[in-house]
Design an enzyme around this catalytic site. Structure first.
Site: not given
Length: 336
Positions: A128, A153
């Site tokens: 990501s 995350y």
């Protein structure tokens, strides 16, 4: 012909990737746990598009289930693995950290172990743009250090890259991580801004616009993402012959390990993104301007030169075009 195992097959990117793999003649085994992070009915609807294909097989399975993965690998004998299953969402990670540990850390090592034991030709996994965290120099490059995550995350995604490198180094497992930059398009996730804004505007509701509308994102259209993913899947990672251990490049190594940005390389201010939604809907939105949320990055932008050099591809769908396609899908899907 390849047998590709796709984790997160009922997800947004997963469904589109499965469809493209099937269209080109691959056999696809999709797994997903169909959790309730967002409406499982949307996941079921995505699956319904894949299930009629004779070369698609679906199994409901959680990658955090350690014994289940080796048993699955022994049965389906995948040649390549596309790992898209994860607990997504930056803000959700603040309140539900253990969900990220279970899916993104424990689940990923379970998958690495299965890939090592089989073994497979290539593991491609979703990283990501969030790994860039506190970095402010734009555009983000794979050569940049990613040592300052600002959400759990993001920390789990950086951990995935480190774990993958370890397996590439120890077991010569070819792994490639793809740092996705704000993927959007038809069949997108309900927790993403495009979905929420479109839904609220059509309902005549005020939309919450964080960062006073001045956040910048490298919005990347789903078709571009999938094209890049498949090209990378077809080119297993190799050691970098020019790798210098005295000045190590974070995105490659002496092991068969690579990491690439995959973004649009056209950063867009959030307020301009909203304007594209308004234009596609033909409706002016009522906006509530709010400060930046904890864990949110103020700006992202992808340097995609390494990806272009590796597989000869760079995303390029204009935001106005991609948003219009999403809005058309949204109206048709929810009208039905």
């Amino acid at each position: 012909m390849n047998t590709v195992l796709v984790t997160g097959a009922a997800g947004f990117i997963g469904m589109h990737a499965c469809a493209r793999l099937l269209a080109r003649g691959d056999t696809v085994v999709g797994i997903d746990n169909l959790n309730t992070y967002y409406d499982p009915a949307l996941k079921e609807a995505r699956l319904a598009r894949l299930l009629p294909h004779p070369n698609f097989r679906f199994e409901r399975l959680d990658i955090a289930d350690r014994p289940a993965l080796p048993e699955l690998f022994a049965r389906v004998r995948p040649t390549r693995v596309l790992h898209l299953a994860a607990q997504a969402g930056v803000r959700y990670s603040i309140d539900q950290p253990h969900a990220y540990v279970d899916a993104n850390l424990a689940g990923f090592v379970n998958l690495l172990e299965a890939c090592r034991a089989w073994p497979v030709e290539h593991l491609v996994y979703a990283s990501s743009s969030s790994v860039y965290g506190g970095n402010t120099r734009l555009p983000f490059s794979e050569a940049d250090a990613v040592d300052h995550p600002i959400s759990l995350y993001a920390a789990t995604k950086k951990s995935n890259e480190l774990m993958a490198h370890t397996y590439s180094h120890l077991f010569q497992l070819p792994t490639t991580g793809l740092r996705f930059f704000t993927v959007y398009g038809p069949w997108g996730r309900p927790d993403m801004a495009l979905f929420q804004f479109t839904q609220a505007i059509l309902a005549g509701q005020t939309i919450d616009v964080y960062g006073q509308g001045q956040l910048v994102r490298d919005f990347t259209y789903i078709d571009d993402i999938v094209e890049g993913v498949l090209r990378v899947l077809d080119k297993p990672a190799t050691p970098d012959p020019a790798f210098d251990p005295q000045a190590p490049h974070p995105g490659r190594g002496q092991a068969p390990y690579r990491v690439f940005n995959i973004g649009n390389n056209q950063p867009t201010v959030l307020m301009d993104y909203i304007a594209a939604i308004e234009a596609a809907l033909g409706v002016q939105a009522s906006k509530r301007l709010l400060p930046v949320q904890p864990g949110d990055m103020t700006a992202t932008a992808a340097d995609t030169r390494a990806l272009a050099e590796w597989v000869g591809f760079a995303p390029g769908t204009p935001v106005s075009e991609g948003v219009a396609r999403f809005v058309q899908w949204f109206k048709e899907f929810y009208a039905a």
